[in-house]
Design a protein around this motif. Structure first.
Motif, PDB file in Angstrom:
ATOM      1  N   SER A  73     -20.516  39.478  31.759  1.00 32.82           N
ATOM      2  CA  SER A  73     -21.480  40.241  30.862  1.00 32.82           C
ATOM      3  C   SER A  73     -22.768  40.160  31.600  1.00 32.82           C
ATOM      4  CB  SER A  73     -21.455  39.701  29.481  1.00 32.82           C
ATOM      5  OG  SER A  73     -20.092  39.408  29.157  1.00 32.82           O
ATOM      6  N   THR A 102     -23.212  39.904  24.457  1.00 33.36           N
ATOM      7  CA  THR A 102     -21.858  40.185  24.730  1.00 33.36           C
ATOM      8  C   THR A 102     -20.993  39.065  24.576  1.00 33.36           C
ATOM      9  OG1 THR A 102     -22.544  42.086  26.086  1.00 33.36           O
ATOM     10  CG2 THR A 102     -19.956  41.415  25.930  1.00 33.36           C
ATOM     11  N   MET A 135     -15.080  40.440  36.206  1.00 34.57           N
ATOM     12  CA  MET A 135     -15.912  41.065  35.294  1.00 34.57           C
ATOM     13  C   MET A 135     -16.800  39.962  34.545  1.00 34.57           C
ATOM     14  SD  MET A 135     -14.990  43.205  31.790  1.00 34.57           S
ATOM     15  CE  MET A 135     -13.936  44.526  32.748  1.00 34.57           C
ATOM     16  N   TRP A 146     -18.055  34.802  35.376  1.00 31.42           N
ATOM     17  CA  TRP A 146     -17.081  35.740  35.817  1.00 31.42           C
ATOM     18  C   TRP A 146     -15.652  35.486  35.339  1.00 31.42           C
ATOM     19  CZ3 TRP A 146     -18.675  40.627  38.129  1.00 31.42           C
ATOM     20  CH2 TRP A 146     -19.888  40.482  38.421  1.00 31.42           C
ATOM     21  N   GLN A 165     -22.925  46.866  29.278  1.00 27.86           N
ATOM     22  CA  GLN A 165     -23.075  45.628  28.761  1.00 27.86           C
ATOM     23  C   GLN A 165     -22.115  44.757  30.053  1.00 27.86           C
ATOM     24  OE1 GLN A 165     -20.882  45.813  25.085  1.00 27.86           O
ATOM     25  NE2 GLN A 165     -22.573  46.919  24.294  1.00 27.86           N
ATOM     26  N   LEU A 166     -21.446  45.270  31.157  1.00 25.04           N
ATOM     27  CA  LEU A 166     -20.650  44.501  31.756  1.00 25.04           C
ATOM     28  C   LEU A 166     -20.721  45.034  33.199  1.00 25.04           C
ATOM     29  CD1 LEU A 166     -17.469  45.079  29.612  1.00 25.04           C
ATOM     30  CD2 LEU A 166     -18.752  42.898  29.733  1.00 25.04           C
ATOM     31  N   THR A 169     -17.618  36.328  24.817  1.00 16.97           N
ATOM     32  CA  THR A 169     -16.441  36.215  25.698  1.00 16.97           C
ATOM     33  C   THR A 169     -15.322  36.962  25.297  1.00 16.97           C
ATOM     34  OG1 THR A 169     -17.305  33.942  26.058  1.00 16.97           O
ATOM     35  CG2 THR A 169     -15.168  34.232  26.784  1.00 16.97           C
ATOM     36  N   ARG A 228     -15.499  40.520  26.543  1.00 18.78           N
ATOM     37  CA  ARG A 228     -15.528  40.614  27.874  1.00 18.78           C
ATOM     38  C   ARG A 228     -14.181  40.604  28.346  1.00 18.78           C
ATOM     39  NH1 ARG A 228     -16.621  35.537  31.149  1.00 18.78           N
ATOM     40  NH2 ARG A 228     -14.485  35.183  30.079  1.00 18.78           N
ATOM     41  N   GLU A 241     -25.202  37.283  28.439  1.00 18.92           N
ATOM     42  CA  GLU A 241     -23.936  36.735  27.742  1.00 18.92           C
ATOM     43  C   GLU A 241     -24.412  36.280  26.105  1.00 18.92           C
ATOM     44  OE1 GLU A 241     -23.174  33.276  30.175  1.00 18.92           O
ATOM     45  OE2 GLU A 241     -22.113  34.512  31.665  1.00 18.92           O
TER      46      GLU A 241
END
Length: 299
Positions: A92, A98, A90, A12, A62-63, A100, A103, A95
């Motif tokens: 992903s 998506t 937030m 997160w 995705q998030l 880093t 994000r 992971e």
């Protein structure tokens, strides 16, 4: 800072907006602003859930984004607790899909949108103890500096350490350069002069996501050509054997593909048709004539 209880094992990213005076904020309006920020980035929002009077969850394909209103929150860079604090977290969903950077880009855009709508006094940057004033954050993100409020008496203080610190102007210049150049210590990614501009570009989409989606679509198209019915599978094998009788290398290739990926009747039919065409050309001397004409043309 008071933490959020997360139910997944994903990493997160956390940030927040601090207000030096008590603010009666509506968590529903805040969630709607976050939804608008996601949609501006091209994300498909799956839902916006108001979990309580001070907590909301916004999810995309995705998030996941948690928004939490807190009172009397302390921070090492501030001399006194802030009466109102909006915590932003937030993660992903996958992971591996998506990155880093994608994000962090999304949470940066959410912070920019909430900063414009709520006009906080300070912004806690992503996954650091760095606290930016409203004017510094506005300059870093290309927004007009917020109007200074005379009543806001709280200013960031230096954290006590064993060694002497540079003066405030030198520290501020260093922080601005790190934000502008996307220092890996803050953004966990290689520095690049254009990355900050890309983060705040309208309709920006992570190229890694586009590449993975294109690869998935290619695999899906390949699977559509693989036949399942027994008569069609038998037809693919018969055509492969027929091709092998007239053109052994092509026939062997089709047989190997049938074993490795499945029976592709379309590929077998097209190969058989091309093989028959070139056999016909060879029979009537067309191929030799074409090669002689090509050789004469090339010189």
């Amino acid at each position: 800072m008071n933490g959020l209880i997360m139910t997944t094992g994903n990493t997160w990213a956390t940030a927040g907006l601090a207000f030096t005076r008590y603010r009666s904020l509506d968590i529903t309006d805040i969630a709607n602003h976050a939804v608008g920020s996601f949609e501006a980035l091209g994300h498909r929002v799956l839902g916006s859930h108001i979990l309580s009077g001070n907590r909301a969850l916004v999810t995309t394909e995705q998030l996941e984004l948690y928004l939490t209103l807190q009172d009397d929150v302390t921070h090492a860079a501030l001399p006194a607790p802030v009466p109102t604090y909006l915590a932003v977290a937030m993660a992903s969903k996958d992971e591996r899909r998506t990155s880093t950077f994608s994000r962090d880009s999304a949470i940066a855009r959410v912070l920019q949108k909430l900063f414009t709508e709520l006009t906080p006094d300070f912004v806690k940057w992503i996954d650091t103890d760095v606290v930016l004033t409203a004017a510094d954050f506005a300059r870093a993100t290309g927004l007009a500096p917020a109007v200074t409020k005379p009543s806001a008496r709280i200013t960031p203080r230096r954290v006590t350490c064993a060694r002497s610190l540079p003066d405030i102007e030198e520290t501020n210049d260093l922080l601005q350069r790190r934000i502008t150049s996307q220092d890996p210590a803050i953004f966990d990614h290689a520095a690049s002069p254009d990355r900050l501009r890309k983060v705040f570009t309208e309709n920006w989409v992570d190229p890694d996501v586009l590449a993975s989606e294109a690869a998935a679509e290619k695999v899906a198209r390949d699977k559509e050509d693989i036949v399942r019915a027994a008569p069609l599978r038998l037809s693919a094998w018969m055509l492969s054997f027929a091709v092998a009788l007239f053109a052994l290398p092509l026939g062997v290739m089709l047989l190997v593909l049938n074993c490795a990926k499945g029976e592709n009747l379309r590929l077998a039919s097209q190969t058989a048709a091309l093989t028959g065409t070139f056999i016909g050309f060879q029979t009537f001397g067309t191929t030799a004539h074409a090669m002689t004409a090509l050789q004469g043309f090339i010189g």
